[in-house]
Design a protein around this motif. Structure first.
Motif, PDB file in Angstrom:
ATOM      1  N   GLU A  32       0.814  -1.219   0.000  1.00 34.68           N
ATOM      2  CA  GLU A  32       0.000   0.000   0.000  1.00 34.68           C
ATOM      3  C   GLU A  32       0.846   1.267   0.000  1.00 34.68           C
ATOM      4  O   GLU A  32       0.370   2.329  -0.387  1.00 34.68           O
ATOM      5  CB  GLU A  32      -0.930   0.008   1.214  1.00 34.68           C
ATOM      6  CG  GLU A  32      -1.999  -1.066   1.141  1.00 34.68           C
ATOM      7  CD  GLU A  32      -2.936  -1.035   2.343  1.00 34.68           C
ATOM      8  OE1 GLU A  32      -2.982  -0.013   3.054  1.00 34.68           O
ATOM      9  OE2 GLU A  32      -3.617  -2.048   2.560  1.00 34.68           O
ATOM     10  N   ALA A  33       2.080   1.186   0.438  1.00 41.29           N
ATOM     11  CA  ALA A  33       2.932   2.374   0.543  1.00 41.29           C
ATOM     12  C   ALA A  33       4.378   2.010   0.233  1.00 41.29           C
ATOM     13  O   ALA A  33       4.750   0.843   0.232  1.00 41.29           O
ATOM     14  CB  ALA A  33       2.835   2.949   1.958  1.00 41.29           C
ATOM     15  N   GLY A  34       5.173   3.061  -0.015  1.00 38.93           N
ATOM     16  CA  GLY A  34       6.611   2.865  -0.178  1.00 38.93           C
ATOM     17  C   GLY A  34       7.105   2.869  -1.605  1.00 38.93           C
ATOM     18  O   GLY A  34       8.298   3.002  -1.846  1.00 38.93           O
ATOM     19  N   TRP A  35       6.195   2.706  -2.588  1.00 45.95           N
ATOM     20  CA  TRP A  35       6.594   2.615  -3.990  1.00 45.95           C
ATOM     21  C   TRP A  35       5.665   3.446  -4.854  1.00 45.95           C
ATOM     22  O   TRP A  35       4.488   3.575  -4.548  1.00 45.95           O
ATOM     23  CB  TRP A  35       6.539   1.171  -4.470  1.00 45.95           C
ATOM     24  CG  TRP A  35       7.489   0.288  -3.741  1.00 45.95           C
ATOM     25  CD1 TRP A  35       7.216  -0.453  -2.624  1.00 45.95           C
ATOM     26  CD2 TRP A  35       8.856   0.063  -4.050  1.00 45.95           C
ATOM     27  NE1 TRP A  35       8.340  -1.127  -2.216  1.00 45.95           N
ATOM     28  CE2 TRP A  35       9.359  -0.831  -3.083  1.00 45.95           C
ATOM     29  CE3 TRP A  35       9.711   0.513  -5.043  1.00 45.95           C
ATOM     30  CZ2 TRP A  35      10.673  -1.271  -3.078  1.00 45.95           C
ATOM     31  CZ3 TRP A  35      11.018   0.077  -5.049  1.00 45.95           C
ATOM     32  CH2 TRP A  35      11.490  -0.799  -4.072  1.00 45.95           C
ATOM     33  N   LYS A  36       6.224   3.977  -5.950  1.00 46.52           N
ATOM     34  CA  LYS A  36       5.384   4.666  -6.926  1.00 46.52           C
ATOM     35  C   LYS A  36       6.000   4.504  -8.312  1.00 46.52           C
ATOM     36  O   LYS A  36       7.210   4.294  -8.449  1.00 46.52           O
ATOM     37  CB  LYS A  36       5.209   6.135  -6.583  1.00 46.52           C
ATOM     38  CG  LYS A  36       6.473   6.972  -6.673  1.00 46.52           C
ATOM     39  CD  LYS A  36       6.192   8.421  -6.291  1.00 46.52           C
ATOM     40  CE  LYS A  36       7.485   9.235  -6.289  1.00 46.52           C
ATOM     41  NZ  LYS A  36       7.240  10.620  -5.924  1.00 46.52           N
ATOM     42  N   VAL A  37       5.145   4.581  -9.322  1.00 48.06           N
ATOM     43  CA  VAL A  37       5.590   4.594 -10.708  1.00 48.06           C
ATOM     44  C   VAL A  37       5.365   6.019 -11.199  1.00 48.06           C
ATOM     45  O   VAL A  37       4.251   6.533 -11.127  1.00 48.06           O
ATOM     46  CB  VAL A  37       4.802   3.576 -11.563  1.00 48.06           C
ATOM     47  CG1 VAL A  37       5.237   3.664 -13.017  1.00 48.06           C
ATOM     48  CG2 VAL A  37       4.992   2.161 -11.022  1.00 48.06           C
ATOM     49  N   GLU A  38       6.458   6.635 -11.666  1.00 46.13           N
ATOM     50  CA  GLU A  38       6.385   8.033 -12.090  1.00 46.13           C
ATOM     51  C   GLU A  38       7.346   8.253 -13.255  1.00 46.13           C
ATOM     52  O   GLU A  38       8.508   7.857 -13.183  1.00 46.13           O
ATOM     53  CB  GLU A  38       6.772   8.918 -10.896  1.00 46.13           C
ATOM     54  CG  GLU A  38       6.679  10.393 -11.134  1.00 46.13           C
ATOM     55  CD  GLU A  38       7.036  11.163  -9.872  1.00 46.13           C
ATOM     56  OE1 GLU A  38       6.117  11.434  -9.070  1.00 46.13           O
ATOM     57  OE2 GLU A  38       8.241  11.472  -9.687  1.00 46.13           O
ATOM     58  N   ASP A  39       6.842   8.840 -14.319  1.00 42.75           N
ATOM     59  CA  ASP A  39       7.657   9.123 -15.511  1.00 42.75           C
ATOM     60  C   ASP A  39       8.351   7.872 -16.041  1.00 42.75           C
ATOM     61  O   ASP A  39       9.502   7.928 -16.474  1.00 42.75           O
ATOM     62  CB  ASP A  39       8.700  10.214 -15.208  1.00 42.75           C
ATOM     63  CG  ASP A  39       8.079  11.528 -14.763  1.00 42.75           C
ATOM     64  OD1 ASP A  39       6.995  11.870 -15.283  1.00 42.75           O
ATOM     65  OD2 ASP A  39       8.668  12.201 -13.901  1.00 42.75           O
ATOM     66  N   GLY A  40       7.666   6.732 -15.977  1.00 44.33           N
ATOM     67  CA  GLY A  40       8.223   5.478 -16.475  1.00 44.33           C
ATOM     68  C   GLY A  40       9.243   4.828 -15.568  1.00 44.33           C
ATOM     69  O   GLY A  40       9.881   3.847 -15.941  1.00 44.33           O
ATOM     70  N   LEU A  41       9.414   5.367 -14.352  1.00 42.53           N
ATOM     71  CA  LEU A  41      10.397   4.848 -13.399  1.00 42.53           C
ATOM     72  C   LEU A  41       9.693   4.255 -12.188  1.00 42.53           C
ATOM     73  O   LEU A  41       8.676   4.775 -11.734  1.00 42.53           O
ATOM     74  CB  LEU A  41      11.317   5.969 -12.920  1.00 42.53           C
ATOM     75  CG  LEU A  41      12.126   6.709 -13.974  1.00 42.53           C
ATOM     76  CD1 LEU A  41      12.845   7.888 -13.349  1.00 42.53           C
ATOM     77  CD2 LEU A  41      13.106   5.780 -14.656  1.00 42.53           C
ATOM     78  N   LEU A  42      10.264   3.201 -11.652  1.00 44.40           N
ATOM     79  CA  LEU A  42       9.816   2.631 -10.384  1.00 44.40           C
ATOM     80  C   LEU A  42      10.654   3.296  -9.304  1.00 44.40           C
ATOM     81  O   LEU A  42      11.889   3.240  -9.337  1.00 44.40           O
ATOM     82  CB  LEU A  42      10.035   1.119 -10.377  1.00 44.40           C
ATOM     83  CG  LEU A  42       9.679   0.375  -9.106  1.00 44.40           C
ATOM     84  CD1 LEU A  42       8.210   0.554  -8.763  1.00 44.40           C
ATOM     85  CD2 LEU A  42      10.015  -1.098  -9.262  1.00 44.40           C
ATOM     86  N   LYS A  43       9.986   3.960  -8.354  1.00 43.12           N
ATOM     87  CA  LYS A  43      10.700   4.728  -7.340  1.00 43.12           C
ATOM     88  C   LYS A  43      10.264   4.331  -5.940  1.00 43.12           C
ATOM     89  O   LYS A  43       9.099   4.022  -5.709  1.00 43.12           O
ATOM     90  CB  LYS A  43      10.390   6.223  -7.503  1.00 43.12           C
ATOM     91  CG  LYS A  43      10.830   6.818  -8.807  1.00 43.12           C
ATOM     92  CD  LYS A  43      10.457   8.284  -8.853  1.00 43.12           C
ATOM     93  CE  LYS A  43      10.986   8.977 -10.080  1.00 43.12           C
ATOM     94  NZ  LYS A  43      10.683  10.427 -10.037  1.00 43.12           N
ATOM     95  N   THR A  44      11.205   4.380  -5.013  1.00 40.22           N
ATOM     96  CA  THR A  44      10.831   4.276  -3.613  1.00 40.22           C
ATOM     97  C   THR A  44      10.372   5.662  -3.173  1.00 40.22           C
ATOM     98  O   THR A  44      10.846   6.672  -3.691  1.00 40.22           O
ATOM     99  CB  THR A  44      12.010   3.824  -2.721  1.00 40.22           C
ATOM    100  OG1 THR A  44      13.103   4.717  -2.904  1.00 40.22           O
ATOM    101  CG2 THR A  44      12.438   2.412  -3.038  1.00 40.22           C
TER     102      THR A  44
END
Length: 173
Positions: A32-44
């Protein structure tokens, strides 16, 4: 993936848009938390505690490659050979850390970038780029032989179950 990669059996693990094919460690779905997909990147997500990600699919021999960059002072890693049946030591880890930051000044070689974290050190002359710049890494597993690569250079090779690995494990936390 290029046509040649697809025909050779390569699989894309991240589609640049979602966490499809991934789940949280000990979870049935994504954390549910800790990760996001943004601008084609997987980010913590900085300073947000979340579950680690693991692939839904299991692999035997494999080659995993990825590109990464760290914020100043950051510490991260990619774990492999992960099993939830060993919660205290779920797998091996390819370490990624801003080892030039003063807060990591006392790190021993087994805890630096491209190490088998806390077990085996990479080559001392590894081609690490500084925090904020992109690096590329690769883990290659063929039978019992494991390789860690950093920026197109092999910096560590070890054999699963070898005396060297057993000794490193015995000294690790």
């Amino acid at each position: 993936l290029a046509a040649a990669e697809k025909s050779a059996g390569w699989k894309l693990l991240f589609d640049g848009q979602s966490l499809g094919g991934w789940r949280g460690y000990t979870l049935k779905g994504p954390p549910e938390a800790g990760w996001k997909v943004e601008d084609g990147l997987l980010k913590t997500v900085a300073k947000v505690k979340g579950k680690e990600l693991i692939t839904e699919q299991k692999f035997g021999d494999f080659e995993l490659s990825w590109e990464w960059r760290l914020a100043k002072g950051a510490n991260n890693g990619v774990k492999y050979f992960v099993t939830e049946q060993r919660p205290r030591a779920p797998g091996h880890e390819y370490q990624m850390i801003d080892e030039t930051d003063a807060k990591w000044a006392t790190l021993h070689a087994n805890a630096k970038t491209a190490s088998f974290y806390e077990v085996l050190a990479p080559a001392a002359d590894k081609p690490l780029r500084p925090a904020g710049e992109w690096n590329s890494s690769r883990i290659v597993v063929r039978g019992k032989v494991v390789e860690h690569w950093l920026n197109d250079r092999k910096v560590l090779t070890y054999e699963l179950g070898s005396p060297e690995v057993k000794a490193g494990l015995a000294k690790s936390k």
